[in-house]
Motif scaffolding. Structure first.
Motif, PDB file in Angstrom:
ATOM      1  N   SER A   1       0.819  -1.215   0.000  1.00  0.00           N
ATOM      2  CA  SER A   1       0.000   0.000   0.000  1.00  0.00           C
ATOM      3  C   SER A   1       0.851   1.263   0.000  1.00  0.00           C
ATOM      4  CB  SER A   1      -0.940   0.003   1.209  1.00  0.00           C
ATOM      5  OG  SER A   1      -0.208   0.066   2.423  1.00  0.00           O
ATOM      6  N   LEU A   2       2.123   1.126   0.379  1.00  0.00           N
ATOM      7  CA  LEU A   2       3.030   2.266   0.446  1.00  0.00           C
ATOM      8  C   LEU A   2       3.986   2.301  -0.739  1.00  0.00           C
ATOM      9  CD1 LEU A   2       3.954   1.928   4.222  1.00  0.00           C
ATOM     10  CD2 LEU A   2       2.495   3.705   3.235  1.00  0.00           C
ATOM     11  N   ASN A   3       3.749   1.447  -1.738  1.00  0.00           N
ATOM     12  CA  ASN A   3       4.698   1.293  -2.836  1.00  0.00           C
ATOM     13  C   ASN A   3       5.005   2.605  -3.551  1.00  0.00           C
ATOM     14  OD1 ASN A   3       6.252  -0.419  -4.796  1.00  0.00           O
ATOM     15  ND2 ASN A   3       4.700   0.403  -6.197  1.00  0.00           N
ATOM     16  N   GLU A   4       3.991   3.467  -3.703  1.00  0.00           N
ATOM     17  CA  GLU A   4       4.172   4.728  -4.422  1.00  0.00           C
ATOM     18  C   GLU A   4       5.244   5.601  -3.774  1.00  0.00           C
ATOM     19  OE1 GLU A   4       1.466   8.495  -6.086  1.00  0.00           O
ATOM     20  OE2 GLU A   4       0.559   6.924  -4.848  1.00  0.00           O
ATOM     21  N   ILE A   5       5.322   5.561  -2.460  1.00  0.00           N
ATOM     22  CA  ILE A   5       6.319   6.385  -1.759  1.00  0.00           C
ATOM     23  C   ILE A   5       7.612   5.611  -1.513  1.00  0.00           C
ATOM     24  CG2 ILE A   5       5.430   5.859   0.566  1.00  0.00           C
ATOM     25  CD1 ILE A   5       6.075   8.764   1.306  1.00  0.00           C
ATOM     26  N   LEU A   6       7.503   4.314  -1.228  1.00  0.00           N
ATOM     27  CA  LEU A   6       8.704   3.527  -0.952  1.00  0.00           C
ATOM     28  C   LEU A   6       9.567   3.340  -2.196  1.00  0.00           C
ATOM     29  CD1 LEU A   6       7.298   0.749   1.442  1.00  0.00           C
ATOM     30  CD2 LEU A   6       8.544   2.839   2.048  1.00  0.00           C
ATOM     31  N   SER A   7       8.985   3.536  -3.371  1.00  0.00           N
ATOM     32  CA  SER A   7       9.740   3.401  -4.611  1.00  0.00           C
ATOM     33  C   SER A   7      10.556   4.646  -4.945  1.00  0.00           C
ATOM     34  CB  SER A   7       8.799   3.068  -5.778  1.00  0.00           C
ATOM     35  OG  SER A   7       7.854   4.106  -5.980  1.00  0.00           O
ATOM     36  N   LEU A   8      10.363   5.711  -4.196  1.00  0.00           N
ATOM     37  CA  LEU A   8      11.176   6.916  -4.400  1.00  0.00           C
ATOM     38  C   LEU A   8      12.613   6.633  -3.961  1.00  0.00           C
ATOM     39  CD1 LEU A   8       8.799   9.687  -2.973  1.00  0.00           C
ATOM     40  CD2 LEU A   8       9.284   9.240  -5.379  1.00  0.00           C
ATOM     41  N   PRO A   9      13.580   7.386  -4.507  1.00  0.00           N
ATOM     42  CA  PRO A   9      14.969   7.177  -4.089  1.00  0.00           C
ATOM     43  C   PRO A   9      15.224   7.636  -2.659  1.00  0.00           C
ATOM     44  CG  PRO A   9      14.802   9.064  -5.566  1.00  0.00           C
ATOM     45  CD  PRO A   9      13.456   8.402  -5.570  1.00  0.00           C
ATOM     46  N   ASN A  10      16.125   6.937  -1.992  1.00  0.00           N
ATOM     47  CA  ASN A  10      16.584   7.304  -0.651  1.00  0.00           C
ATOM     48  C   ASN A  10      15.460   7.369   0.378  1.00  0.00           C
ATOM     49  OD1 ASN A  10      18.817   7.685   0.953  1.00  0.00           O
ATOM     50  ND2 ASN A  10      19.078   9.845   0.467  1.00  0.00           N
ATOM     51  N   ILE A  11      14.567   6.375   0.293  1.00  0.00           N
ATOM     52  CA  ILE A  11      13.457   6.245   1.238  1.00  0.00           C
ATOM     53  C   ILE A  11      13.659   4.974   2.049  1.00  0.00           C
ATOM     54  CG2 ILE A  11      10.965   5.938   1.518  1.00  0.00           C
ATOM     55  CD1 ILE A  11      11.332   8.593   0.390  1.00  0.00           C
ATOM     56  N   SER A  12      13.476   5.067   3.355  1.00  0.00           N
ATOM     57  CA  SER A  12      13.528   3.869   4.193  1.00  0.00           C
ATOM     58  C   SER A  12      12.277   3.817   5.052  1.00  0.00           C
ATOM     59  CB  SER A  12      14.776   3.867   5.090  1.00  0.00           C
ATOM     60  OG  SER A  12      14.757   4.978   5.971  1.00  0.00           O
ATOM     61  N   ARG A  13      11.990   2.621   5.568  1.00  0.00           N
ATOM     62  CA  ARG A  13      10.815   2.453   6.411  1.00  0.00           C
ATOM     63  C   ARG A  13      11.237   2.026   7.798  1.00  0.00           C
ATOM     64  NH1 ARG A  13       5.246  -1.131   5.539  1.00  0.00           N
ATOM     65  NH2 ARG A  13       4.273  -0.298   7.441  1.00  0.00           N
ATOM     66  N   GLN A  14      10.718   2.709   8.805  1.00  0.00           N
ATOM     67  CA  GLN A  14      11.016   2.375  10.189  1.00  0.00           C
ATOM     68  C   GLN A  14       9.972   1.397  10.705  1.00  0.00           C
ATOM     69  OE1 GLN A  14      12.751   1.545  12.967  1.00  0.00           O
ATOM     70  NE2 GLN A  14      13.765   3.490  12.563  1.00  0.00           N
ATOM     71  N   THR A  15      10.421   0.344  11.347  1.00  0.00           N
ATOM     72  CA  THR A  15       9.490  -0.663  11.862  1.00  0.00           C
ATOM     73  C   THR A  15       9.804  -0.953  13.324  1.00  0.00           C
ATOM     74  OG1 THR A  15      10.961  -2.394  10.990  1.00  0.00           O
ATOM     75  CG2 THR A  15       9.065  -1.758   9.634  1.00  0.00           C
ATOM     76  N   ASN A  16       9.520   0.005  14.191  1.00  0.00           N
ATOM     77  CA  ASN A  16       9.683  -0.209  15.622  1.00  0.00           C
ATOM     78  C   ASN A  16       8.619  -1.179  16.120  1.00  0.00           C
ATOM     79  OD1 ASN A  16      11.883   1.599  16.277  1.00  0.00           O
ATOM     80  ND2 ASN A  16      10.493   3.281  15.843  1.00  0.00           N
ATOM     81  N   THR A  17       8.910  -1.837  17.219  1.00  0.00           N
ATOM     82  CA  THR A  17       7.944  -2.770  17.799  1.00  0.00           C
ATOM     83  C   THR A  17       7.028  -2.093  18.807  1.00  0.00           C
ATOM     84  OG1 THR A  17       9.558  -3.410  19.485  1.00  0.00           O
ATOM     85  CG2 THR A  17       9.485  -4.730  17.484  1.00  0.00           C
TER      86      THR A  17
END
Length: 207
Positions: free
Chosen positions: A110-126
């Motif tokens: 669902s976040l592919n549109e933004i995650l496909s941009l360059p120099n983007i990372s996703r934070q996955t804290n618990t």
């Protein structure tokens, strides 16, 4: 006084979530961190600092209906295209593809549109509380419209806060802070130079 009790006798109106709190912001921030369990406080101290953080709330928010006006509804997902445009506008003004960290309860798909941009990372804290702290530890925070999760991250922050231009209500922070660091909208199609404080902040933060 950390030993005093606070009584909340009503839920704040959606137009002003921080009524009665803004003027005590410094105390509340100190109390917030002092109240964390020591082990959690240590984890909070290890949460990395980011250049730009983006909060994309999806889980309990629904998609915008085909005949709905986003400006007139609540508990609706902020369109991903909006976040992409905000990132592109900021990067264009800064002059480089600065790193962006995304915090979201949505799936990677669902976040592919933004995650496909360059120099983007996703934070996955618990832990959700670490996400709020992580969002606040950045130079620029882009919030989700109508999300109190976003707003509390902004309340804890000393950074630039970009709120959705169609959902601007009462400010999150106090006037003194917001005279130093920009909090407000960035309208698509405009130039960041049209926002003198925002432009000045970005120069000083990313020079």
């Amino acid at each position: 006084d950390f030993n005093s009790n606070a009584v909340f006798n009503e839920v704040p109106n959606w137009e002003d979530h921080f009524i009665g709190l803004r003027e005590h912001r410094a105390f509340i921030i100190d109390y917030f961190f002092e109240s964390l369990y020591p082990s959690l406080r240590q984890e909070a101290e290890l949460v990395p600092f980011s250049e730009i953080t983006v909060h994309i709330r999806m889980g309990d928010f629904r998609n915008l209906g085909p005949d709905e006006d986003f400006a007139k509804v609540g508990a609706v997902r902020t369109p991903t295209a909006y976040f992409v445009e905000m990132i592109n506008m900021l990067r264009k003004h800064i002059g480089r593809n600065v790193p962006v960290t995304v915090f979201s309860d949505g799936s990677d798909e669902s976040l592919n549109e933004i995650l496909s941009l360059p120099n983007i990372s996703r934070q996955t804290n618990t832990k959700d509380i670490l996400d709020i702290i992580g969002l606040s530890k950045s130079k620029v925070l882009i919030t989700s419209a109508g999300s109190t999760f976003s707003k509390w991250a902004g309340f804890l922050s000393e950074n630039v806060i970009i709120d959705h231009f169609q959902h601007i209500h009462k400010p999150i922070r106090d006037d003194v802070t917001n005279k130093i660091m920009y909090e407000g909208p960035l309208n698509p199609g405009t130039e960041i130079n049209d926002y003198p404080l925002l432009s000045s902040n970005l120069v000083s933060l990313f020079q």
